[in-house]
Design an enzyme around this catalytic site. Structure first.
Site, short mmCIF file in Angstrom:
data_model
loop_
_atom_site.label_atom_id
_atom_site.label_comp_id
_atom_site.label_asym_id
_atom_site.label_seq_id
_atom_site.Cartn_x
_atom_site.Cartn_y
_atom_site.Cartn_z
N ASP A 78 0.87 -1.17 0.00
CA ASP A 78 0.00 0.00 0.00
C ASP A 78 0.91 1.23 0.00
O ASP A 78 1.46 1.60 1.03
CB ASP A 78 -0.89 -0.02 1.24
CG ASP A 78 -1.69 1.26 1.43
OD1 ASP A 78 -1.66 2.13 0.54
OD2 ASP A 78 -2.33 1.40 2.49
N ALA A 79 1.07 1.83 -1.18
CA ALA A 79 1.96 2.99 -1.31
C ALA A 79 1.11 4.25 -1.18
O ALA A 79 0.64 4.79 -2.18
CB ALA A 79 2.70 2.95 -2.65
N GLY A 80 0.89 4.69 0.04
CA GLY A 80 0.03 5.82 0.30
C GLY A 80 0.79 7.13 0.37
O GLY A 80 2.02 7.17 0.24
N SER A 82 1.14 9.00 2.96
CA SER A 82 1.79 9.22 4.25
C SER A 82 2.83 8.15 4.57
O SER A 82 3.39 8.12 5.66
CB SER A 82 0.75 9.26 5.38
OG SER A 82 -0.01 8.06 5.42
N GLY A 83 3.11 7.25 3.63
CA GLY A 83 4.09 6.20 3.85
C GLY A 83 3.74 4.96 3.06
O GLY A 83 2.68 4.87 2.44
N SER A 84 4.65 4.00 3.07
CA SER A 84 4.42 2.72 2.39
C SER A 84 4.26 1.61 3.41
O SER A 84 4.95 1.58 4.43
CB SER A 84 5.59 2.39 1.45
OG SER A 84 5.66 3.33 0.39
N GLU A 197 -9.99 1.75 -4.68
CA GLU A 197 -9.57 1.82 -3.27
C GLU A 197 -10.79 1.72 -2.36
O GLU A 197 -10.79 0.99 -1.37
CB GLU A 197 -8.81 3.12 -3.03
CG GLU A 197 -8.13 3.21 -1.70
CD GLU A 197 -7.34 4.50 -1.54
OE1 GLU A 197 -6.94 4.79 -0.39
OE2 GLU A 197 -7.13 5.21 -2.53
N GLY A 221 -21.55 0.49 5.77
CA GLY A 221 -20.91 1.47 4.92
C GLY A 221 -19.54 1.81 5.45
O GLY A 221 -19.23 1.58 6.63
N GLY A 228 -4.29 11.73 0.97
CA GLY A 228 -4.59 12.53 -0.19
C GLY A 228 -6.03 12.51 -0.62
O GLY A 228 -6.48 13.42 -1.32
#
Length: 474
Positions: A78-80, A82-84, A197, A221, A228
């Site tokens: 998960d390459a987000g 705020s970090g990986s 996502e 839900g 981001g």
């Protein structure tokens, strides 16, 4: 007594030939039709396809898994923004999770994101090296060559300009091709679109809760607040799905049709780029009133760096102000955007999905949980917490009354780089829930970090949904 002559069997067939023909012809036709019909594997579950739109069946007991003790692994990066992070999952033949050591997944992370290496794609790829090593250590050597490794980049890479994201992704592909012992395909390294996502996150949480296969009204839900972007996803009725507005060319449709565990779902899902927590800071700072920003704690006068741009993050002389900060957050969300052409919108002119039973129970993940824990109104040691949106309002008011100096003692678990923004973050989260998504301030929602599955806890994040998809295709 004279014995009667018995009629030969062939004569009986000839005498009843008409009746036999009448019976046999329909039977032959039915058998022929059944022979031509496509077969669906018995006991199979239908799953989300790689593009998040289509669903196919998986075999109940795949032959390749059976030869290896009916186990399969999946490695998801998960390459987000705020970090990986890397997630490793192990499944049995029924796609139930199996333990990896004492846990039901391996989860490791690094704080530097791929997007933070915008000027050095090779260094971006190398930043995944330690995570790859952790993953290889827990997958048996005999199974590594058939264990898929996927990289899903999210909003951080989506916002990079030019071909920067493509160059980073290609560097990651080359890195995995050279360094990884896992099964690898070039198209398994990609930027996830927001609807993928959101759909994967919805699948993950409902899978862990045991909701898949039940009526849409029994599902929950999901709101997932990343750095981001923010995603909302929930199941709606077929009737409401038919009313979904058409989207412009190139935009994702509002409704994804899924078939999971024998049940068809119509999933409303939308991703709001620029409205994740870190991106929203930039949007709110743009709405400053000229003499400092009302959301910044007093004593702070620096710049905020995001997406390759700098924004003035100076506090007002009087310090943060909850009311003025709320005003800036509402303006940044474009809540009163006149472009709404539907019966009801969330914000920015986006259709809200119509509401309904699939939204009545809402699970809220990622930064919502983190900030609530850091603000002290939930226990960070508990993976799930029941709260109300009004709790974010109360916490925001307290935070906005603090100076930067006082906040260091009040919020010891907040990282120094986030501390000046604690008022802003909490105000934004409250505004997003109430003004953005239209929740009642006293509606109960569930903050979730991990969910119990069997006797273990599993990270409630979209990579599990992606792992379910890829493991089912093996």
């Amino acid at each position: 007594m004279k014995r009667s002559r018995q009629e030969p069997f062939t004569d009986k067939i000839y005498r009843f030939r008409g009746i036999i023909l009448v019976i046999s012809i329909p039977l032959l036709l039915i058998s022929f039709v059944l022979f031509l019909m496509p077969r669906v594997p018995d006991g199979g579950d239908a799953v989300l396809s790689a593009d998040g739109d289509l669903i196919g069946h998986r075999k109940a007991v795949p032959d390749r898994r059976a030869s290896h003790g009916s186990k399969s692994y999946a490695v998801i990066f998960d390459a987000g923004s705020s970090g990986s992070r890397v997630h490793v999952y192990c499944f049995d033949e029924n796609l139930d999770l199996l333990p990896i050591g004492k846990e039901l997944e391996l989860f490791k992370q690094v704080k530097k994101s791929l997007s933070s290496f915008a000027s050095d794609p090779q260094e971006a790829a190398n930043s995944l090296s330690s995570l790859l090593g952790e993953a290889e250590n827990v997958v048996p050597p005999a199974l590594r060559h058939q264990t898929p490794v996927k990289v899903g980049a999210t909003a951080g890479l989506r916002q990079l300009e030019g071909n920067t994201a493509d160059r980073i992704l290609q560097a990651v592909r080359d890195f995995l091709d050279e360094k990884s012992s896992f099964k690898f395909k070039s198209d398994w390294v990609t930027v996830l679109d927001g609807t993928q996502e959101g759909a994967f996150q919805w699948v993950t949480i409902n899978y862990l809760l045991g909701k898949l296969g039940k009526k849409y009204s029994n599902t929950v839900g999901v709101v997932d607040l990343g750095g981001g972007s923010v995603q909302m996803a929930y199941a709606i009725s077929e009737k409401d799905a038919a009313k979904a507005p058409k989207t412009a060319d190139g935009e994702d449709s509002y409704v994804k049709e899924l078939f999971l565990k024998g049940t068809r779902y119509y999933l409303y899902v939308h991703s709001y780029l620029h409205y994740g927590l870190l991106a929203a800071r930039a949007e709110i700072l743009k709405e400053g009133e000229g003499h400092g920003n009302p959301c910044i704690l007093s004593g702070y006068h620096e710049a905020y760096n995001y997406g390759g741009s700098k924004y003035d993050a100076s506090a007002m002389d009087s310090g943060a102000d909850f009311i003025k900060c709320r005003r800036a957050a509402v303006k940044a969300l474009k809540v009163n955007d006149s472009t709404c052409t539907h019966m009801k919108c969330t914000f920015g002119g986006v259709w809200n999905g119509g509401g309904g039973d699939g939204q009545k129970s809402l699970f809220v993940a990622s930064f919502f949980f983190d900030r609530a824990a850091e603000a002290g109104f939930i226990d960070p040691k508990e993976p799930v917490a029941k709260v109300k949106p009004s709790d974010f309002k109360d916490a925001a008011k307290r935070a906005c009354e603090s100076s930067l100096k006082d906040a260091k003692g009040t919020y010891p678990n907040v990282e120094p780089g986030n501390l000046p923004y604690i008022c802003m973050d909490l105000v934004y989260q409250y505004t997003l829930l109430i003004d953005g998504f239209g929740l009642d301030p006293w509606q109960e929602i569930t903050l979730v970090k991990k969910l119990k599955y069997g006797n273990s806890l599993v990270e409630a994040a979209w990579p599990l949904g992606s792992a379910i998809e890829v493991a089912s295709s093996l």
